[in-house]
Motif scaffolding. Sequence first.
Motif, short mmCIF file in Angstrom:
data_model
loop_
_atom_site.label_atom_id
_atom_site.label_comp_id
_atom_site.label_asym_id
_atom_site.label_seq_id
_atom_site.Cartn_x
_atom_site.Cartn_y
_atom_site.Cartn_z
N UNK A 93 -33.67 5.25 6.09
CA UNK A 93 -33.00 6.47 6.55
C UNK A 93 -31.48 6.41 6.33
N UNK A 94 -30.94 5.20 6.19
CA UNK A 94 -29.51 5.08 5.94
C UNK A 94 -29.16 5.06 4.44
N UNK A 95 -30.18 5.03 3.59
CA UNK A 95 -29.91 4.97 2.14
C UNK A 95 -29.07 6.14 1.62
N UNK A 96 -29.14 7.35 2.22
CA UNK A 96 -28.24 8.42 1.75
C UNK A 96 -26.75 8.08 1.90
N UNK A 97 -26.42 7.13 2.77
CA UNK A 97 -25.02 6.71 2.89
C UNK A 97 -24.54 6.04 1.61
N UNK A 98 -25.45 5.35 0.90
CA UNK A 98 -25.08 4.75 -0.38
C UNK A 98 -24.65 5.84 -1.35
N UNK A 99 -25.43 6.91 -1.38
CA UNK A 99 -25.11 8.04 -2.26
C UNK A 99 -23.79 8.68 -1.85
N UNK A 100 -23.55 8.76 -0.53
CA UNK A 100 -22.29 9.33 -0.04
C UNK A 100 -21.09 8.54 -0.50
N UNK A 101 -21.22 7.22 -0.48
CA UNK A 101 -20.11 6.37 -0.92
C UNK A 101 -19.86 6.55 -2.41
N UNK A 102 -20.93 6.67 -3.19
CA UNK A 102 -20.79 6.91 -4.62
C UNK A 102 -20.11 8.26 -4.88
N UNK A 103 -20.47 9.25 -4.09
CA UNK A 103 -19.84 10.58 -4.20
C UNK A 103 -18.34 10.49 -3.92
N UNK A 104 -17.97 9.72 -2.90
CA UNK A 104 -16.55 9.54 -2.56
C UNK A 104 -15.80 8.84 -3.68
N UNK A 105 -16.44 7.87 -4.31
CA UNK A 105 -15.80 7.15 -5.40
C UNK A 105 -15.49 8.10 -6.55
#
Length: 244
Positions: A93-105
Amino acid sequence: MSEFNEFDQQGSVPNRETGSIISHAFEMYKGVFGYGVVAMIVYLLGGYVIQLIFGVDSASMVEEMRSSGGKFNYWSMPGVPLYTGTSWLFGLLLSPLYVGLIYMVNKYNTKTPIEFSDLFIGYRQNFVNILIYSFLSGIISLIALALCVLPVIFVYPLLLIGYPILLFENASATDALKKSFNIAKENYGIFLLTAFLGMLISVAGVILCGIGIILTAPFMMIVMYSTYCAFLGKPRQIMYNKEI
């Protein structure tokens, strides 16, 4: 619209070499370092709460492992089976945070202002496919791990750019797996060395009494982004509706 195009023209792309990709990842991580730490704190706090709920004492578990002489049975510990299943679900359920960090980068790379809410874009965009991809890649990794630790090292590079593909191309989970696999297969040496160095740096924080992992673990997400840029080009900055 002109402002959108201006952002798209900015940003750097590494060469298709491990050294260039890792250097690019370091430069990018400087811009999102604090957000990466926040994501890790959320993950670790959640894991700690789950331990408390199921009465699992990881410190005493480690001590028992040391004194067992190799005869320690992990699954016989009280609460461990439920704790393991719940932790896995929590991680999923926390895996979307990985995508969020990539989006921020990517926003940092294109000189676009970053907002804290960007960390949660994975819960708003392509959420179901992100979860399915995380589930499938987790199963693949578990199978490789069951065979031995070594196969995981060789399998992981094939999954390296799956999350960026899910985000920037709005791909399905299976399409992200296929595309990541095909590109990695054609450039396996670079992907293998890049993934290995990325993982090495990500776990380096363990040396600092374990707490340093909060600072270094998110680096792997940045390596994924830099690798994606190297082989597929810098993605256009995506827009999304902030209202749920």
